[in-house]
Scaffold this motif. Sequence first.
Motif, short mmCIF file in Angstrom:
data_model
loop_
_atom_site.label_atom_id
_atom_site.label_comp_id
_atom_site.label_asym_id
_atom_site.label_seq_id
_atom_site.Cartn_x
_atom_site.Cartn_y
_atom_site.Cartn_z
N GLU A 1 0.18 -9.96 -1.91
CA GLU A 1 -0.15 -8.59 -1.49
C GLU A 1 -1.64 -8.41 -1.24
O GLU A 1 -2.03 -7.68 -0.31
N PRO B 1 2.79 -1.59 -1.43
CA PRO B 1 2.04 -0.32 -1.53
C PRO B 1 0.59 -0.41 -1.06
O PRO B 1 0.11 0.51 -0.39
N SER B 2 -0.12 -1.49 -1.36
CA SER B 2 -1.54 -1.51 -0.97
C SER B 2 -1.70 -1.72 0.54
O SER B 2 -2.67 -1.25 1.14
N ARG C 1 0.47 -0.45 2.68
CA ARG C 1 0.77 0.90 3.21
C ARG C 1 -0.43 1.82 3.05
O ARG C 1 -0.77 2.56 3.96
N ARG C 2 -1.06 1.79 1.87
CA ARG C 2 -2.22 2.67 1.64
C ARG C 2 -3.29 2.45 2.70
O ARG C 2 -3.83 3.39 3.27
N ASP D 1 7.51 7.15 8.15
CA ASP D 1 7.07 8.00 7.04
C ASP D 1 6.01 8.99 7.52
O ASP D 1 5.16 9.42 6.74
N VAL E 1 4.89 11.30 4.57
CA VAL E 1 3.72 10.76 3.85
C VAL E 1 2.43 10.84 4.66
O VAL E 1 1.41 11.31 4.17
N ARG F 1 13.44 0.84 0.42
CA ARG F 1 12.24 0.38 -0.28
C ARG F 1 11.75 1.50 -1.20
O ARG F 1 12.03 2.68 -0.97
N VAL F 2 11.00 1.10 -2.22
CA VAL F 2 10.56 2.08 -3.23
C VAL F 2 9.44 2.96 -2.66
O VAL F 2 9.45 4.18 -2.83
N ASP F 3 8.48 2.35 -1.96
CA ASP F 3 7.33 3.10 -1.45
C ASP F 3 7.64 3.65 -0.05
O ASP F 3 7.89 2.89 0.88
N SER F 4 7.61 4.97 0.11
CA SER F 4 7.78 5.62 1.41
C SER F 4 9.03 5.18 2.19
O SER F 4 8.91 4.73 3.33
#
Length: 212
Positions: free
Chosen positions: A55, A91-92, A94-95, A117, A121, A173-176
């Motif tokens: 990641e 997540p990182s 995506r951020r 998203d 988001v 998926r968990v994030d977004s």
Amino acid sequence: MKHITIAIDGPAAAGKGTLSRRLAETYGFYHLDTGLTYRATAKALLDAGLPFDDEAVAEKMALEVDLAGLDRAVLAKHEIGEAASKIAVMPSVRRALVEAQRAFSRKTPGTVLDGRDIGTVVCPDAAVKLYVTASPEVRARRRYDEIVASGQAADYDAIVADVKTRDDRDMNRVDSPLKPADDAVLLDTSEMGIEAAFQAAKRIVDAALNRN
Ligand code: DC
């Protein structure tokens, strides 16, 4: 007129890209296909021969993506899409990409962003949110027709299976995860040609712009 963002979400091959480009042209807005930012990150990893399960490395590539240099023709390849859906769960990554997408969304006089998203988001305050969808079989048929029209061979059953796998990854998926924002207008294009879908989308946007 105040600054406007139009957020367009939906699964792969639902027609979001074509609709977004036409809406952007119609209103004189900038357009960003956010899927290309995930694809560009994935391509940078592929080109460098780097692994897809690190990641920190993927985040570094995401931070370096240049939104001005996104080339659809280069990034459209199937294996890049596959790789993109794997790093899109991080997540990182995506951020980093969401931050760049938000900065883009503020361009004046207005913007159209499409992805998974945007309404939930990236731009939760967007003036207009559309969730464009179609059945997996219809989306697979459109992709099949596109490939065959470009002179290549295609396997319809394999494409249906691929569309469903991609949906599953994007929606679970968990994030977004991919889902309609509570205030999104749903547009199911299963039974519509592109022109009818565009006219329907334009009516929804015009109605929302009149309220703002
Ligand atoms: O729309 P596309 O096929 O170009 O997207 C490539 C991948 O990127 C897809 O698996 C979903 C992911 N994606 C995402 O997670 N969030 C976005 N806003 C756009 C795309």
